[in-house]
Design a protein around this motif. Sequence first.
Motif, short mmCIF file in Angstrom:
data_model
loop_
_atom_site.label_atom_id
_atom_site.label_comp_id
_atom_site.label_asym_id
_atom_site.label_seq_id
_atom_site.Cartn_x
_atom_site.Cartn_y
_atom_site.Cartn_z
N LYS A 125 41.02 28.35 57.75
CA LYS A 125 41.26 28.61 59.08
C LYS A 125 40.52 29.75 60.25
O LYS A 125 39.88 30.65 59.82
N LYS A 126 40.25 29.61 61.50
CA LYS A 126 39.74 30.13 62.66
C LYS A 126 40.39 31.87 62.04
O LYS A 126 41.56 32.46 61.63
N ASP A 127 39.26 32.44 62.11
CA ASP A 127 39.17 34.15 61.91
C ASP A 127 38.93 34.39 60.69
O ASP A 127 39.50 35.95 60.59
N SER A 128 39.00 33.80 59.53
CA SER A 128 39.49 33.93 57.86
C SER A 128 37.37 33.95 57.45
O SER A 128 37.14 33.37 58.12
N TYR A 129 38.00 34.30 56.57
CA TYR A 129 36.59 34.58 55.86
C TYR A 129 37.53 34.49 54.16
O TYR A 129 38.47 35.31 54.09
N VAL A 130 37.30 34.20 53.16
CA VAL A 130 37.79 34.21 51.97
C VAL A 130 36.63 33.64 50.67
O VAL A 130 35.55 32.50 51.29
N GLU A 131 36.44 34.77 49.73
CA GLU A 131 35.84 33.77 48.42
C GLU A 131 36.68 33.74 47.63
O GLU A 131 37.74 34.63 47.73
N VAL A 132 36.35 32.57 46.79
CA VAL A 132 37.58 31.30 46.00
C VAL A 132 36.52 32.01 44.59
O VAL A 132 35.05 31.43 44.61
N SER A 133 37.03 32.20 43.18
CA SER A 133 35.96 31.16 42.03
C SER A 133 37.03 31.00 41.03
O SER A 133 38.78 30.59 41.28
N VAL A 134 36.45 30.10 40.11
CA VAL A 134 37.19 29.35 39.30
C VAL A 134 37.51 29.77 37.83
O VAL A 134 36.51 30.05 37.61
N GLU A 135 38.93 30.57 37.59
CA GLU A 135 38.41 31.28 36.86
C GLU A 135 38.95 30.61 34.97
O GLU A 135 39.78 30.03 35.32
N ILE A 136 38.78 30.97 33.97
CA ILE A 136 37.90 31.11 32.97
C ILE A 136 38.99 31.81 32.03
O ILE A 136 38.45 33.04 31.44
N ASN A 137 40.13 31.93 31.07
CA ASN A 137 40.96 32.78 30.38
C ASN A 137 41.19 32.66 29.80
O ASN A 137 42.08 31.46 29.33
N ASN A 138 41.23 33.65 28.72
CA ASN A 138 41.29 33.06 26.77
C ASN A 138 43.13 33.58 26.45
O ASN A 138 43.13 34.38 25.17
N GLY A 139 42.84 34.99 27.38
CA GLY A 139 43.99 36.34 27.10
C GLY A 139 43.28 36.82 26.68
O GLY A 139 44.05 37.89 25.47
N LYS A 140 42.30 37.29 26.14
CA LYS A 140 41.48 38.00 24.96
C LYS A 140 40.62 39.04 25.53
O LYS A 140 40.79 40.24 25.78
N SER A 141 39.39 38.43 25.65
CA SER A 141 38.09 38.71 26.81
C SER A 141 38.24 38.42 27.87
O SER A 141 39.15 38.12 28.62
N PRO A 142 38.02 39.29 28.52
CA PRO A 142 37.54 39.11 29.79
C PRO A 142 37.62 38.50 30.64
O PRO A 142 36.75 37.02 29.47
N PRO A 143 38.13 37.46 31.27
CA PRO A 143 37.89 36.19 32.17
C PRO A 143 36.36 35.81 32.58
O PRO A 143 35.50 36.56 32.45
N ARG A 144 35.78 34.32 32.42
CA ARG A 144 34.58 34.52 32.85
C ARG A 144 35.05 33.37 34.30
O ARG A 144 35.99 33.40 34.52
N TYR A 145 34.36 33.26 35.08
CA TYR A 145 33.68 33.23 36.44
C TYR A 145 32.70 31.35 36.45
O TYR A 145 32.29 32.22 36.09
N ILE A 146 33.00 30.15 37.07
CA ILE A 146 32.22 29.32 36.66
C ILE A 146 31.99 28.68 37.56
O ILE A 146 30.55 28.41 37.68
#
Length: 236
Positions: free
Chosen positions: A146-167
């Motif tokens: 919406k107006k006046d909004s700024y956002v960065e989003v990512s697709v996150e992959i997580n296996n619950g063990k190692s740090p997540p990946r962002y693709i």
Amino acid sequence: MEQYCKLAMMLLVLWAVSCHGQHVPDLTVGQLHSQVRELEGTVQQLLKLLDMQNLQTKSTKAATPAMEKRGFMYPGVSVYPSDVSTPVDEIGFHVSLTDDVRLDWGMKLPFDTIVENMGEAYNKAAAEFTCPISGTYLFSLNIACKKDSYVEVSVEINNGKSPPRYILNTVCDHRKRPLLGVSSLYCGNTQNGGTAIVSLAQDETVTVKKMWPVGGVSTIIGNGFSTFSGYLLRPS
């Protein structure tokens, strides 16, 4: 096979001689030889057709395993992994956002309208896709703000063990910009998205999260303008 064909040719010749002997008793020897040569030509043509059919059969048998090994798709039915003989059901989803949502840092985008959910691997309550089988997947993301909004989003992959990946990282910026130092206008990327191909292991989860800004709230537009989808391209 060749012996059977020769036998068939001999039988045809005997049949021709017998028929001519019964119905045309005054047929000369030369005419009989001519009839035999015609029959021989017919048999040779049949033998050539048989050879061509055998070659086509061998070619088809050789091509089928290669197609299965490459994971060819069979429309509307399934894909064939290289290590199994039975098909795997199609796996894919397409979801969208119904209402506008205000997101803080680290929050998931709660896509709640399920357009497609082949394999039932997308969980609306958890706002995540759980990989049912290992393989190569295609993901597509599209968001609007919406107006006046700024956002960065990512697709996150997580296996619950190692740090997540962002693709896949997407920016949506709908803030005012100064115009000639006097007034300002709303401009920028009010809707943005992208696609990504990635290898996933079984039970890995895939979600869409807000990554930035940390200290502010961003409004994502619903009404079908923000969507997320994924599809299994090939099992591993």
